[in-house]
Design an enzyme around this catalytic site. Structure first.
Site, PDB file in Angstrom:
ATOM      1  N   GLU A   1      -0.645  -5.675   1.453  1.00 27.20           N
ATOM      2  CA  GLU A   1      -0.755  -5.925   0.010  1.00 27.20           C
ATOM      3  C   GLU A   1       0.667  -5.860  -0.531  1.00 27.20           C
ATOM      4  O   GLU A   1       1.208  -4.767  -0.716  1.00 27.20           O
ATOM      5  CB  GLU A   1      -1.595  -4.842  -0.675  1.00 27.20           C
ATOM      6  CG  GLU A   1      -3.032  -4.787  -0.230  1.00 27.20           C
ATOM      7  CD  GLU A   1      -3.873  -5.914  -0.767  1.00 27.20           C
ATOM      8  OE1 GLU A   1      -3.346  -6.768  -1.517  1.00 27.20           O
ATOM      9  OE2 GLU A   1      -5.057  -5.961  -0.415  1.00 27.20           O
TER      10      GLU A   1
ATOM     11  N   CYS B   1       1.475  -4.459  -9.163  1.00 21.40           N
ATOM     12  CA  CYS B   1       1.775  -5.696  -8.439  1.00 21.40           C
ATOM     13  C   CYS B   1       1.018  -6.873  -9.021  1.00 21.40           C
ATOM     14  O   CYS B   1       1.323  -8.014  -8.696  1.00 21.40           O
ATOM     15  CB  CYS B   1       1.505  -5.528  -6.950  1.00 21.40           C
ATOM     16  SG  CYS B   1      -0.112  -4.867  -6.635  1.00 21.40           S
TER      17      CYS B   1
END
Ligand code: ADP
Length: 492
Positions: free
Chosen positions: A262, A296
């Site tokens: 990720e 993010c």
């Protein structure tokens, strides 16, 4: 005067400074410690054991042994333990939120939200772990029968970041434990306390020793080196920056470990002329300023169609002027600090460079020299895709606004990046929302919504934002191997 962290907790034993290996609380072999700092006050709030490669190797060995019994249990037995862990986290929400806010800086309301979100992965995977299915396959030959079964992949190494110090852990650890794996986890050195508190509650839930190990330490290269080279580790799951993710993937290649990544994002939020600004405003505040922009999936590039451009900027400026940056404990702050002084310097450098390249600074954009790693809410307008900031993940409370004319232009700008984590679209047109959502090269697209994540849906990116999916019915796949079993001579 600030009250020491330990005195803010109803249950002081949730504040741990030792690492957790093989079901025991341990110091570093060197006896070294490192400081954990409250980013809002710059005060040291804990001194945590500073482990290295040797303790990591030891934890991996214990995990490998512990896994043998764990994987042989019925899924329901594993589920019962995860359910207990979930309940203990829920019951201790307030203390866990205080610990998180103290080490990470986010407001208590956000920390409470993260604890609920973090716990939800454990409950979800406690259930999903009971629903692992194989296939019975039509055979190519009359004398054969084929089936598949899915089995735990093996010892899992996990490396997690500081921006979501609890949820990034449970969405890796819960599916791993649910299917029968053991985990060796390295939390970010900025936020080890949330990880250690989770381990304490797993211990109280009677998770057998060795299944969850927390390796705290500042030498990420040494710990990461052991996690990625040790043959007993079969899988690495990582959340963090793209450069580190690439490095870890390369390190894992030597022993052909499975990886889930990720990584960074460069999320566009596309606001069309027909968007309902009453929906857009809370959406953008969440997507841009939650966690002071340190997520993010933050709205990194705000693309606004020219018809509503000026109105949108005026409303965003009004909203930003109500923000109050401060510490979680003062009771009247709305937003917290950044994680470190380096983070402040990096964000400021991006802003100053954009201004030098011709951006219009509407508000903010100035570092102050008061205590704490604060950066003000900043709005930059009239940006173009030629400017450096177009390609940078800002990771701070800086709204970077780009005007556009046509739908195609917005799609082209959105996709003009190596990243592909999250994207958002605001429009009242159903046809356009489908069209644009399908054209965006992203793992996740929010249509008229920015709070897109939950335990029930798949989180993950495409392109250089990563591989694999966390949460949802797909979240177990990364921790399972498919085994094909062939039964021969069935006609005898
Ligand atoms: P961020 O910019 O969010 O700090 P990083 O990718 O640097 O992102 O950090 C995410 C996690 O990766 C943290 O736990 C950090 O300690 C760890 N990390 C950083 N560099 C390495 C490395 N070379 N090997 C292993 N882990 C690393």
């Amino acid at each position: 005067m600030t009250i020491p962290l330990i005195d803010q907790l109803a249950d002081a034993s949730l504040l741990k400074e030792q690492a957790y290996i093989g079901g025991r609380w341990v110091d570093a072999q060197s006896n070294n410690t490192f400081d954990v700092v409250d980013p809002a006050t710059q005060k040291i709030i804990a001194r945590v054991a500073d482990l290295g490669a040797a303790e990591t190797a030891q934890a991996i060995e214990l995990a490998d042994t512990a896994m043998r019994e764990w994987r042989a249990k019925a899924p329901k037995q594993r589920s019962d333990i995860l359910e207990r862990w979930y309940q203990l986290i829920v019951d201790n929400t307030e203390d866990l939120a205080i610990i998180m806010s103290a080490e990470q800086g986010k407001m208590l309301a956000e920390s409470r939200g993260e604890i609920a979100y973090s716990a939800s992965f454990i409950k979800w995977f406690a259930e999903e772990g009971k629903r692992v299915y194989g296939d019975v396959i039509s055979s190519a030959q009359t004398d054969r029968r084929g089936i598949t079964i899915k089995q735990a992949i093996g010892v899992v190494a996990a490396i997690t970041p500081w921006n979501f110090p609890s949820a990034m852990i449970t969405r890796k650890v819960a599916p791993a434990l649910a299917v029968g794996c053991a985990v060796v986890l390295k939390p970010a050195a900025e936020t080890p306390l949330s990880a250690l508190a989770l381990a304490e509650l797993a211990h109280r839930a009677e998770l057998p020793a060795g299944l969850l190990n927390i390796i705290t330490g500042v030498d990420a290269v040494a710990i990461g080196g052991e996690l990625t080279s040790n043959k007993r580790v079969k899988k690495l799951t990582f959340t963090g920056s793209t450069p580190v993710g690439k490095l870890l993937m390369a390190q894992c290649a030597n022993t052909v470990k499975r990886t889930s990544m990720e990584l960074g994002g460069n999320a566009p939020i596309v606001i069309f002329d027909d968007a309902d600004l009453d929906l857009v405003m809370p959406g953008i505040i969440n997507a841009k300023f939650r966690n002071s922009g340190q997520t993010c999936i933050s709205a990194n590039r705000i693309l606004v169609q020219k018809g509503i451009y000026d109105t949108f900027i005026a409303r965003l400026q009004d909203a930003a002027s109500t923000f109050n940056f401060g510490t979680y404990s003062d009771g009247n702050s709305t937003h917290g600090p950044l994680i470190t002084q380096t983070a402040v310097d990096n964000v400021d450098a991006k802003v100053q460079h954009a201004v030098a390249q011709g951006a219009n600074l509407v508000c903010g954009g100035e570092k102050n020299d008061s205590t704490g790693y604060f950066y003000p809410a900043t709005i930059l307008t009239d940006l173009t895709r030629e400017m450096a900031i177009f390609n940078e993940e800002i990771f701070g409370p800086v709204a970077a606004i780009y005007p556009f004319d046509t739908e195609q232009q917005a799609i082209d700008m959105s996709n003009d990046t190596p990243f592909g984590l999250a994207a958002y679209v605001y429009t009242e047109s159903m046809r356009r929302s489908w069209r644009v959502a399908e054209a965006l090269e992203y793992g996740m697209v929010g249509v008229n919504e920015t709070a897109i994540s939950a335990e029930t849906v798949p989180f993950g990116g495409v392109k250089e934002s990563g591989q694999g999916r966390e949460g949802s019915k797909y979240g177990l796949d990364d921790y399972l191997e498919i085994k094909y079993i062939c039964f021969g001579s069935m006609d005898k």
